[in-house]
Design a protein around this motif. Structure first.
Motif, mmCIF file in Angstrom:
data_model
loop_
_atom_site.group_PDB
_atom_site.id
_atom_site.type_symbol
_atom_site.label_atom_id
_atom_site.label_comp_id
_atom_site.label_asym_id
_atom_site.label_seq_id
_atom_site.Cartn_x
_atom_site.Cartn_y
_atom_site.Cartn_z
ATOM 1 N N ASP A 1 0.816 -1.194 0.000
ATOM 2 C CA ASP A 1 0.000 0.000 0.000
ATOM 3 C C ASP A 1 0.863 1.262 0.000
ATOM 4 O O ASP A 1 0.517 2.228 -0.650
ATOM 5 C CB ASP A 1 -0.951 -0.012 1.197
ATOM 6 C CG ASP A 1 -2.055 -1.049 1.021
ATOM 7 O OD1 ASP A 1 -2.937 -0.844 0.181
ATOM 8 O OD2 ASP A 1 -2.010 -2.070 1.721
ATOM 9 N N SER A 2 1.962 1.239 0.744
ATOM 10 C CA SER A 2 2.809 2.439 0.755
ATOM 11 C C SER A 2 3.483 2.631 -0.601
ATOM 12 O O SER A 2 3.651 3.770 -1.044
ATOM 13 C CB SER A 2 3.847 2.377 1.877
ATOM 14 O OG SER A 2 4.685 1.271 1.729
ATOM 15 N N ILE A 3 3.836 1.547 -1.268
ATOM 16 C CA ILE A 3 4.436 1.659 -2.599
ATOM 17 C C ILE A 3 3.415 2.237 -3.570
ATOM 18 O O ILE A 3 3.716 3.157 -4.342
ATOM 19 C CB ILE A 3 4.951 0.292 -3.092
ATOM 20 C CG1 ILE A 3 6.142 -0.139 -2.243
ATOM 21 C CG2 ILE A 3 5.313 0.336 -4.571
ATOM 22 C CD1 ILE A 3 6.605 -1.569 -2.484
ATOM 23 N N MET A 7 3.648 5.892 -5.436
ATOM 24 C CA MET A 7 3.593 6.047 -6.891
ATOM 25 C C MET A 7 2.464 6.999 -7.301
ATOM 26 O O MET A 7 2.626 7.796 -8.227
ATOM 27 C CB MET A 7 3.441 4.686 -7.559
ATOM 28 C CG MET A 7 4.681 3.823 -7.391
ATOM 29 S SD MET A 7 4.507 2.179 -8.084
ATOM 30 C CE MET A 7 4.744 2.545 -9.812
ATOM 31 N N LEU A 8 1.339 6.920 -6.608
ATOM 32 C CA LEU A 8 0.216 7.802 -6.928
ATOM 33 C C LEU A 8 0.498 9.256 -6.558
ATOM 34 O O LEU A 8 -0.145 10.165 -7.081
ATOM 35 C CB LEU A 8 -1.055 7.326 -6.211
ATOM 36 C CG LEU A 8 -1.680 6.048 -6.737
ATOM 37 C CD1 LEU A 8 -2.795 5.573 -5.817
ATOM 38 C CD2 LEU A 8 -2.192 6.232 -8.161
ATOM 39 N N PRO A 15 8.763 11.769 -13.716
ATOM 40 C CA PRO A 15 9.522 10.628 -13.190
ATOM 41 C C PRO A 15 9.079 10.319 -11.758
ATOM 42 O O PRO A 15 8.805 11.232 -10.980
ATOM 43 C CB PRO A 15 10.978 11.111 -13.192
ATOM 44 C CG PRO A 15 11.006 12.350 -14.015
ATOM 45 C CD PRO A 15 9.614 12.903 -14.047
ATOM 46 N N ILE A 16 8.983 9.054 -11.440
ATOM 47 C CA ILE A 16 8.556 8.652 -10.105
ATOM 48 C C ILE A 16 9.656 8.988 -9.104
ATOM 49 O O ILE A 16 10.827 8.695 -9.320
ATOM 50 C CB ILE A 16 8.222 7.150 -10.056
ATOM 51 C CG1 ILE A 16 6.982 6.868 -10.896
ATOM 52 C CG2 ILE A 16 7.997 6.679 -8.628
ATOM 53 C CD1 ILE A 16 6.613 5.406 -10.976
ATOM 54 N N ASP A 17 9.256 9.611 -8.025
ATOM 55 C CA ASP A 17 10.171 9.929 -6.927
ATOM 56 C C ASP A 17 10.313 8.645 -6.107
ATOM 57 O O ASP A 17 9.570 8.410 -5.165
ATOM 58 C CB ASP A 17 9.585 11.067 -6.081
ATOM 59 C CG ASP A 17 10.492 11.437 -4.914
ATOM 60 O OD1 ASP A 17 11.593 10.861 -4.798
ATOM 61 O OD2 ASP A 17 10.084 12.293 -4.122
ATOM 62 N N ALA A 24 8.540 6.651 3.044
ATOM 63 C CA ALA A 24 8.253 6.992 4.445
ATOM 64 C C ALA A 24 7.092 7.974 4.527
ATOM 65 O O ALA A 24 6.217 7.846 5.393
ATOM 66 C CB ALA A 24 9.499 7.569 5.110
ATOM 67 N N THR A 25 7.048 8.940 3.622
ATOM 68 C CA THR A 25 5.941 9.896 3.583
ATOM 69 C C THR A 25 4.633 9.184 3.286
ATOM 70 O O THR A 25 3.614 9.434 3.939
ATOM 71 C CB THR A 25 6.201 10.988 2.531
ATOM 72 O OG1 THR A 25 7.389 11.693 2.887
ATOM 73 C CG2 THR A 25 5.040 11.948 2.419
ATOM 74 N N ALA A 26 4.653 8.280 2.323
ATOM 75 C CA ALA A 26 3.444 7.517 1.987
ATOM 76 C C ALA A 26 2.994 6.684 3.185
ATOM 77 O O ALA A 26 1.800 6.622 3.500
ATOM 78 C CB ALA A 26 3.697 6.629 0.772
#
Length: 189
Positions: A1-3, A7-8, A15-17, A24-26
């Motif tokens: 879920d965090s991944i 990505m969202l 480009p994906i950060d 960690a923020t997610a």
């Protein structure tokens, strides 16, 4: 879920950060959503929010759909819309139920489940450390609250320290309905 949430949080045309900080923020965002559902709706950590009728029966919010219809702007959907729901739900005089339900429904619509994330995080945590004993934690929290009522702050601090040694962080808040202190806990990050 965090991944998935990480990505969202990046627009598809950018480009994906893909950094530890972004994950960690997610994770922190998912934990915020989980905490609101737990405190605001009384859901347990074992809840499958897709099976909670009062959440699953809602439609995704119009504001979320508007953000997504604007060139699939998932960062705005999450960072603007989702956190406006967090702000609506978490008021000084207590948690609001409707924005909390809508927040969890919108999470489901985006394919993320803060409760599943919490259970997976907890499973990883308990593999790395001593297994988490909910009953023991609840007893210690109750003992700490009793010590606070007696104004035995030395004992209260000792219990908080014992819980911290178990990797548990406590959060105290006043219940607006009763005026009593309510303590919730989470795994330390």
């Amino acid at each position: 879920d965090s991944i998935r949430l990480a990505m969202l949080m990046t627009h598809y045309a950018q480009p994906i950060d893909w950094t530890v900080d972004r994950l960690a923020t997610a994770g922190a965002n998912l934990h915020t959503f989980f905490s609101l559902g737990q405190k605001g709706l009384g859901l347990s950590a074992d809840t499958d929010i897709a099976e909670v009728t009062e959440i699953a029966s809602l439609s995704p919010s119009q504001r979320l759909l508007e953000k997504l219809c604007d060139d699939l702007n998932t960062p705005a959907a999450i960072l603007s819309h989702m956190f406006s729901l967090v702000k609506e739900a978490d008021q000084k005089d207590g948690l609001r139920v409707e924005p909390t339900r809508q927040l969890l429904r919108d999470c489901l619509f985006l394919g993320v489940d803060p409760f599943r994330f919490y259970r997976q995080e907890r499973a990883l945590f308990s593999r790395d450390r001593v297994a988490i004993d909910d009953a023991r934690i609840d007893v210690l929290i109750a003992s700490r609250l009793e010590a606070r009522k007696r104004k035995d702050f030395k004992e209260s601090d000792r219990i908080r320290g014992e819980l911290a040694g178990m990797g548990i962080a406590l959060k105290d808040a006043k219940d607006p309905a009763t005026g009593e202190i309510v303590t919730t806990w989470e795994l330390k990050r």
